[in-house]
Design a protein around this motif. Structure first.
Motif, PDB file in Angstrom:
ATOM      1  N   HIS A 137     -30.455  59.885  38.238  1.00  0.00           N
ATOM      2  CA  HIS A 137     -30.001  59.516  39.585  1.00  0.00           C
ATOM      3  C   HIS A 137     -29.165  60.656  40.144  1.00  0.00           C
ATOM      4  N   VAL A 138     -29.481  61.010  41.392  1.00  0.00           N
ATOM      5  CA  VAL A 138     -28.894  62.178  42.031  1.00  0.00           C
ATOM      6  C   VAL A 138     -28.351  61.767  43.399  1.00  0.00           C
ATOM      7  N   ASP A 139     -27.186  62.259  43.724  1.00  0.00           N
ATOM      8  CA  ASP A 139     -26.643  62.061  45.063  1.00  0.00           C
ATOM      9  C   ASP A 139     -27.527  62.866  46.016  1.00  0.00           C
ATOM     10  N   PRO A 140     -28.205  62.213  47.003  1.00  0.00           N
ATOM     11  CA  PRO A 140     -29.100  62.941  47.909  1.00  0.00           C
ATOM     12  C   PRO A 140     -28.443  64.123  48.623  1.00  0.00           C
ATOM     13  N   ASP A 164     -39.274  60.202  47.362  1.00  0.00           N
ATOM     14  CA  ASP A 164     -39.210  60.787  48.701  1.00  0.00           C
ATOM     15  C   ASP A 164     -37.956  61.649  48.768  1.00  0.00           C
ATOM     16  N   PRO A 165     -37.825  62.513  49.790  1.00  0.00           N
ATOM     17  CA  PRO A 165     -36.706  63.449  49.835  1.00  0.00           C
ATOM     18  C   PRO A 165     -35.326  62.797  49.816  1.00  0.00           C
ATOM     19  N   ALA A 166     -35.197  61.582  50.299  1.00  0.00           N
ATOM     20  CA  ALA A 166     -33.881  60.937  50.348  1.00  0.00           C
ATOM     21  C   ALA A 166     -33.597  60.070  49.125  1.00  0.00           C
ATOM     22  N   VAL A 218     -44.544  59.688  44.029  1.00  0.00           N
ATOM     23  CA  VAL A 218     -45.259  60.873  44.477  1.00  0.00           C
ATOM     24  C   VAL A 218     -44.236  61.894  44.933  1.00  0.00           C
ATOM     25  N   GLU A 219     -44.423  63.149  44.550  1.00  0.00           N
ATOM     26  CA  GLU A 219     -43.509  64.201  44.979  1.00  0.00           C
ATOM     27  C   GLU A 219     -43.840  64.607  46.407  1.00  0.00           C
ATOM     28  N   ILE A 220     -42.838  64.685  47.234  1.00  0.00           N
ATOM     29  CA  ILE A 220     -43.007  65.133  48.613  1.00  0.00           C
ATOM     30  C   ILE A 220     -42.315  66.477  48.731  1.00  0.00           C
TER      31      ILE A 220
END
Length: 183
Positions: free
Chosen positions: A13-16, A48-50, A107-109
């Motif tokens: 888990h990563v802080d966006p 997704d990116p976020a 899916v990687e975006i």
């Protein structure tokens, strides 16, 4: 019996807001990982990116190679360097080929640096290529097709001009207008 390859699936888990830093951290980890004996490949996937959830898959030739990586000082340093940026979550180990071929859950975006020009700029670019080609094709074909019904005259023009537009004119026009299109 030969040892089986082993695939590890890790969820973090990563802080966006720290995504760029974590992306650099992930690339550094893959660079370190790729020098390990028995390493077969790896990759990161994001829904997704976020999304705060990042997934990593990596594969080793056997459990012993994986254990050497997991106990290595390089891995310990790499994991410690992400404290405060990344939270480690679930980890799965799978043997055999199914570790690479399970149905993906995400899916990687990949965000591209270039954006699509506004439609009005696209329209002008098409006009710059299409009008002269259409005019030239009609001028050249009229002596041969002047007695043909309109639908067939238009059809032959479209059939001849479309490939020229697609493979020659539009690439040249967009290349020439690129600074204006991307401004």
């Amino acid at each position: 019996m030969a040892p089986e390859p082993i695939t590890v699936s890790v969820t973090r888990h990563v802080d966006p807001e720290r995504a760029k830093e974590v992306a650099a951290w992930a690339r550094a980890g893959q660079d370190l990982l790729s020098t390990s004996p028995g390493y077969l490949g790896s990759g990161w996937v994001r829904p997704d990116p976020a999304s705060p959830e990042w997934h990593m898959l990596f594969r080793f030739a056997d459990a012993a190679s994986l254990a050497r990586w997991q106990e290595s000082p390089e891995r310990a340093w790499w994991v410690a360097s992400a404290l405060g940026m990344v939270e480690h979550d679930a980890e799965e180990h799978r043997t055999g080929i199914e570790g690479w071929f399970d149905t993906p859950s995400t899916v990687e975006i990949i965000d591209t640096a270039t954006s699509t020009p506004p439609r009005w700029k696209q329209m002008i670019s098409i006009f710059v290529a299409f009008f002269p080609l259409s005019l030239l094709a009609n001028w050249a074909l009229t002596p041969l097709t002047h007695d043909w019904p309109l639908v067939f005259r238009v059809l032959i023009t479209v059939v001849l001009v479309t490939p020229v537009m697609t493979y020659l004119a539009m690439p040249l026009v967009t290349r020439a207008l690129r600074p204006w299109l991307t401004r």
